[in-house]
Design an enzyme around this catalytic site. Structure first.
Site, PDB file in Angstrom:
ATOM      1  CD  GLU A  54      -1.361  -2.335   1.797  1.00  0.00           C
ATOM      2  OE1 GLU A  54      -2.832  -3.200   1.989  1.00  0.00           O
ATOM      3  OE2 GLU A  54      -0.707  -2.535   2.252  1.00  0.00           O
ATOM      4  CD  GLN A 117      -7.756  -6.817   8.112  1.00  0.00           C
ATOM      5  OE1 GLN A 117      -8.609  -6.500   7.294  1.00  0.00           O
ATOM      6  NE2 GLN A 117      -6.249  -7.275   7.765  1.00  0.00           N
ATOM      7  CE  LYS A 166     -17.271  -5.715   3.473  1.00  0.00           C
ATOM      8  NZ  LYS A 166     -16.824  -7.012   3.826  1.00  0.00           N
TER       9      LYS A 166
END
Length: 562
Positions: A54, A117, A166
């Site tokens: 990333e 996470q 999300k």
């Protein structure tokens, strides 16, 4: 893409927003929290470049932005994916590069519960972004994206982060994209105060030994033409910062090269003897000024910058002008008089003759020679660098005549920046030859991106100046720590040619001066991702050099002791 006023998921709305902003490429790495976004990308017309880390996504977006002048975009998942972007975001922030970083986040009800996470990425990046957002309602998403691109690309550019839980990506929205942005608290000043501009013109007209000190703000503002016209009308010598390379033609008679710690002697001497310093799009960085109390001691200072926070932050100035460099230089050129500075020019020309950039030549392969050969073979390339000795040699020995052709990490000094930034530059400017001039230490930070260039057929050329050391750190150890090379020798740590071949790239090794030019020409002609491992003199030093804390005219002229 392109349909509006219909119901869609937040993920699809995000892609639609990016499409409306003219985004053609995203650099990223998928993960659980961004799967709905990647599912929408699957059939999108927006190209996605899958990097292998990333951090590289952020650097690639940065390189894309610097090379094209557009806003770069990167994406990562939540938690470690988002935190891996941090170094790239900080790099862009320090050098005023417009990128929009999109991160996934755990579902809204789970935020703050130490979910799998989860990371507070808006809190983490608060000091290194121009602005950031945590989207809490899908209905706000189009407005937030519009604002993010506006903030990133206007005023003093910089990175903006959008954190997307999300559930926001799966919630539905009746899509509508706003046509304009209204931010009451964000109104950059573009037009400089005319009274201040007239004061500056009066000082320029009176000056007999003026110098223009130009930085990356010229390039951000697309003000290179205005700088050239201004300098030529006033017959004013120009020196640039590291990130300002290319803002003024490198082969122009008025150009002094880079100033500062590894600047040319004549640039530093000119600063110290100037009676007027016209600073445009700069921040008086310590690598430029050296001992701040001794910088430009005889000069009145005009400082032009779009960011009012930079005015008199590091050095008290006499005439501040807050405004866009392009607009202010154009206005200043109109009201200033043509000036006679020939005696000053003559003095500087004598310094140029007396103190040219130079290096000792012998039978060994010199890194400076390699840079000169790259310039001769391809003088209109985009040169991207990692950080270290090779970075300084690339600044000194390649002539940059156009803006956006020299990309480097200036403020943060990020090792590992160059290769992924070169990927972004090549994707954004596919018809340009792109070199990553690297050190053997810096390149290993992100060498895994060889997989990216091969899988996407991105023909970047990596020129490793391989001296077997962490070169700049070794140089300091030689000069200031009695040559005690503590943890800086990395000789024979990897066979770079075999590494390139293992990934499917072309690998070339060069250890003789006569083989340099053929290798460069072979790499250019191959149209393939190519790595050239140049085995250079191991204890070559960057010269000139101003020791840390010294005035910029207290210069060490280092010769190789071999």
């Amino acid at each position: 893409m392109g349909d509006s006023n219909n119901k869609m998921s937040g993920a699809r709305a995000l892609i639609e927003c990016l499409y409306r902003e003219g985004v053609d490429t995203i650099f990223g790495y998928p993960g659980g929290a961004v799967l709905p976004i990647y599912d929408e990308l699957y059939n999108s017309s927006i190209k996605h470049i899958l990097v292998r880390h990333e951090q590289s996504a952020a650097h690639a977006a940065d390189g894309y932005a610097r090379a094209t002048g557009k806003t770069g975009v990167c994406i990562a998942t939540s938690g470690p994916g988002a935190t891996n972007l941090v170094t790239g975001i900080a790099t862009a922030y320090m050098d005023s590069v417009p990128i929009v970083a999109i991160t996934g986040q755990v579902p809204s009800p789970m935020i703050g519960n130490d979910a799998f996470q989860e990371a507070n990425i808006t809190g983490i990046t608060l000091p290194i972004t121009k602005h950031n957002y945590l989207v809490q309602d899908v209905a706000d998403l189009p407005r937030i994206v519009k604002e993010a691109f506006h903030i990133a690309s206007t005023g003093r550019p910089g990175p903006v982060l959008i954190d997307l839980p999300k559930d926001i990506t799966t919630d539905e929205i009746e899509f509508y994209y706003p046509e304009k942005v209204e931010l009451r608290s964000y109104k950059p000043t573009y037009k400089g105060n005319i009274q201040q501009i007239r004061k500056a013109a009066d000082e320029i007209n009176k000056s007999s030994q003026p110098v223009i000190y130009a930085g990356g703000g010229i390039i951000c503002s697309n003000a290179s033409d205005e700088l050239l016209e201004f300098a030529e009308k006033g017959s004013i010598p120009v020196t640039t910062t590291l990130t300002g390379m290319g803002a003024f033609p490198g082969d122009h008679p008025l150009y002094l090269g880079m100033l500062g710690m590894h600047g040319t002697k004549y640039a530093n001497y000119a600063i110290q003897e100037a009676d007027l310093l016209i600073a445009v799009g700069v921040r008086f960085d310590d690598r430029v000024t050296g001992k701040i109390e001794s910088f430009a001691p005889n000069a009145k200072i005009i400082h032009i910058d779009i960011d009012p926070a930079e005015i008199s932050k590091n050095l008290k100035v006499n005439i501040p002008i807050v405004g866009d460099a392009k607009w202010v230089l154009k206005a200043l050129t109109k009201v200033m008089e043509q000036n006679s500075t020939q005696n000053w020019i003559n003095k500087i020309d004598e310094w140029k003759r007396k103190y040219p950039l130079h290096y000792m030549t012998d039978m060994s392969l010199k890194p400076q020679y390699i840079i000169e050969q790259i310039h001769e073979a391809c003088n209109d390339a985009i040169i991207v660098t990692e950080v270290g000795q090779h970075q300084m040699w690339a600044a000194q020995y390649y002539k940059y005549n156009q803006p956006r052709t020299f990309l480097t990490s200036g403020g943060l000094g990020t090792m590992g920046y160059g290769f992924p930034a070169a990927i972004g530059a090549k994707v954004g400017m596919p018809n340009k030859t792109v070199f990553d001039i690297a050190g053997d230490g810096s390149f290993q930070m992100n060498s895994h991106e060889l997989a990216t260039v091969v899988s996407h057929n991105i023909p970047v050329i990596i020129a490793i100046l391989n001296n077997g050391y962490l070169g700049m750190v070794r140089q300091w150890q030689e000069l200031f720590f009695g040559r005690r090379y503590s943890s800086t020798c990395i000789r024979d740590s990897v066979d770079f040619v075999k590494l390139a071949e293992a990934y499917g790239a072309l690998g070339i090794r060069v250890d003789k001066p006569e083989d340099v030019r053929p290798a460069i020409e072979k790499a250019i002609a191959s149209k393939r991702p190519t790595l050239i491992d140049f085995i250079v003199e191991c204890e070559e030093n960057v010269s000139p050099m101003v020791p840390a804390g010294a005035a910029i005219n207290e210069i060490l002229d280092l010769e190789v002791k071999k």
